[in-house]
Write an enzyme that holds these catalytic residues in place. Structure first.
Site, PDB file in Angstrom:
ATOM      1  N   GLU A 224     -11.623   6.777  -2.692  1.00 52.87           N
ATOM      2  CA  GLU A 224     -10.858   5.579  -3.042  1.00 52.87           C
ATOM      3  C   GLU A 224     -11.788   4.448  -3.485  1.00 52.87           C
ATOM      4  OE1 GLU A 224      -8.603   4.273  -4.708  1.00 52.87           O
ATOM      5  OE2 GLU A 224      -6.967   4.867  -3.373  1.00 52.87           O
ATOM      6  N   ASP A 301      -3.340   6.252  -5.682  1.00 56.89           N
ATOM      7  CA  ASP A 301      -2.305   5.277  -6.032  1.00 56.89           C
ATOM      8  C   ASP A 301      -1.406   5.793  -7.150  1.00 56.89           C
ATOM      9  OD1 ASP A 301      -4.060   5.217  -8.140  1.00 56.89           O
ATOM     10  OD2 ASP A 301      -4.273   3.038  -8.219  1.00 56.89           O
TER      11      ASP A 301
END
Length: 502
Positions: A224, A301
């Protein structure tokens, strides 16, 4: 009572029963059992006989679960072929074989919304990635940009800084530089919740964060807000460009430590280690804050601009030893992955010139032609001008992006090819780019209308050549665009391949 150590159990397994065992049997014997196991090609446990994946056909929206031919075996591709004959099929579910119920389904909207209505990602074509395993036909999961699978309500996967491992078998020739073709651990909200909230396999040629030697593609870890090839989001000379057609990829992590490993999935050469060391020292990565959701083909996401092909993979509880992973790699090599034909239907010969006649009632006097850069259908006959007959004639060339398919060069504009852009078919000059080659590569198959051929896009295998109001598109059998309408779809996408009109 005497207990057998994981190392001793693994030694017995690899020496005596490797062929009978599956990857998740081997992980269990190594003390790091699978908590998620996904494959559209084969069972990952020697005793597993349940469903591998589900397909849905467009003709009546009915579904079929595809199971292995026998316990521990290869998927029953023939059942899919029969069920999907004369229509199109999508992969709707990748079932979890571990017993934890961690199935993968269509990815929902996230912090990065997908291109389709309401942000849900696309589903993969059921026929985009045919292969064989020891001579038996199966299908992989061909992920085009905009395609993704996810499970945000999981059981048993690692959270926080807990140890885990994961592997995936991928197509090392199918990739791009967009974010992010991942498989692994992600956020349960489909949102970017910060550094260290993911731990997933990434494969592609993105250089925004980390990268490796050569021009890519590379195996990296998506943690991430960074793709890591090593200890930082910078260059790691030990992370090589990988181009094997079948590629084993491994990411594993534990407190303060993680590793990247990989190798040729169709070779007995074994695995190489590309990084084995400390967690990144940037804020948020040590300790990790993994959330445990599972993604395939997208970022945490829902970043869904990437492409790739997935055949099998699993996630473990605990940090697997190199010895365990080496045995898993030997099992994968023993599975005998090999390429399978991408085309069917009418035979095409490279170097020949052909024309494509519409089969829709009332339109059979129309052929695929072009007006400047627009590819369309026009009424063409023996009495038409030589200019028009040339505009409706195409030279068959080897596929620019995949030699198992074809590209179609204009007879009257040599060097220009039919390609899709924005799902419209255009005639453009070859600019030598990877994107152009992929856009201009098509795979004929048996005509969905019963005769002739349907011509599907190699890079978007859910989409086939369709005439709609006399303009050509790569269309899906139902979708958000007007040219995706289901009415008359099978007739509109079926073409008779004739000798060139020129």
């Amino acid at each position: 009572m005497m207990t057998r150590s994981p190392r001793r159990a693994l030694a017995l397994l690899t020496s005596a029963t490797l062929v009978a065992a599956g990857p998740c049997d081997i992980y269990a014997s190594g003390g790091t059992p699978c908590v998620a196991a996904h494959s559209s090609t084969r069972a990952l446990y020697s005793s597993y006989s349940g469903p591998l994946y589900q397909v849905q056909r467009a003709s009546d929206s009915s579904t079929l679960d595809i199971a292995p031919l026998s316990a521990g075996g290869v998927a029953n591709a023939a059942a899919q072929d029969t069920f999907c004959e004369g229509t199109t099929c999508l992969i709707t579910i990748l079932y979890d074989q571990s017993g934890q119920g961690n199935d993968l389904t269509q990815a929902p909207p996230g912090g990065f919304d997908g291109p389709e209505a309401n942000g849900y990602d696309n589903l993969a074509s059921a026929i985009g990635a045919p292969v064989t395993l020891n001579g038996q036909k199966a299908y992989g999961v061909f992920v085009s940009p905009g395609t993704g699978y996810r499970n945000n309500e999981v059981t048993g996967t690692a959270t926080g800084d807990e140890p885990e491992g994961m592997y995936a078998v991928l197509d090392g020739t199918h990739y791009n530089d967009a974010c992010c073709f991942d498989y692994g651990n992600a956020e349960t909200s489909s949102l970017d919740t910060g550094n260290g909230h993911m731990e997933a396999i990434y494969f592609g040629s993105n250089t925004v964060w980390g990268y490796g030697a050569g021009s890519g593609p590379w195996l990296m870890a998506d943690l991430e807000n960074g793709l890591f090839s090593g200890v930082s989001t910078t260059y790691n000379a030990g992370d090589p460009t990988l181009t094997d057609r079948f590629l084993t990829t491994i990411v594993k992590g534990e407190a303060g430590h993680w590793a990247l490993r990989g190798g040729n999935a169709a070779s007995s050469d074994g695995l190489s280690t590309y990084y084995d060391g400390a967690r990144p020292n940037a804020s948020g990565y040590n300790p990790m804050s993994k959330e445990g959701a599972i993604i395939l083909g997208i970022g945490g996401d829902n970043s869904n601009g990437a492409q790739g092909t997935f055949y099998e993979g699993a996630m473990t509880a605990g940090y697997p030893s190199d010895e365990t992973e080496d045995a898993v790699q030997a099992d994968i090599a023993a599975a005998g992955y090999a390429t399978a034909p991408l085309t069917s239907g009418d035979a095409l010969t490279v170097g020949s010139t052909v024309s494509f006649q519409a089969t829709t009632a009332g339109y059979t006097n129309r052929y695929i032609a072009h007006t400047d850069s627009t590819v369309n259908t026009q009424v063409v006959s023996a009495s038409s001008s030589s200019t028009l007959r040339q505009q409706a004639s195409w030279t068959v060339q080897t596929g620019l992006a995949n030699s198992g398919c074809f590209s179609f060069e204009s007879v009257d504009a040599p060097g220009s090819y039919i390609r899709h852009s924005g799902f419209a078919l255009l005639l453009n000059a070859d600019d030598g780019s990877k994107l152009f080659a992929e856009d201009a590569t098509f795979c004929p198959m048996e005509g969905l209308g019963g005769d002739g051929s349907s011509i599907r896009s190699w890079s978007y295998p859910t989409r086939v050549w369709r005439h709609y109001e006399n303009v050509l598109y790569v269309a899906s059998n139902g979708g958000v665009h007007v040219f995706d309408a289901t009415a008359a779809f099978t007739a509109d996408v079926t073409w008779v391949v004739t000798d060139a009109l020129a």
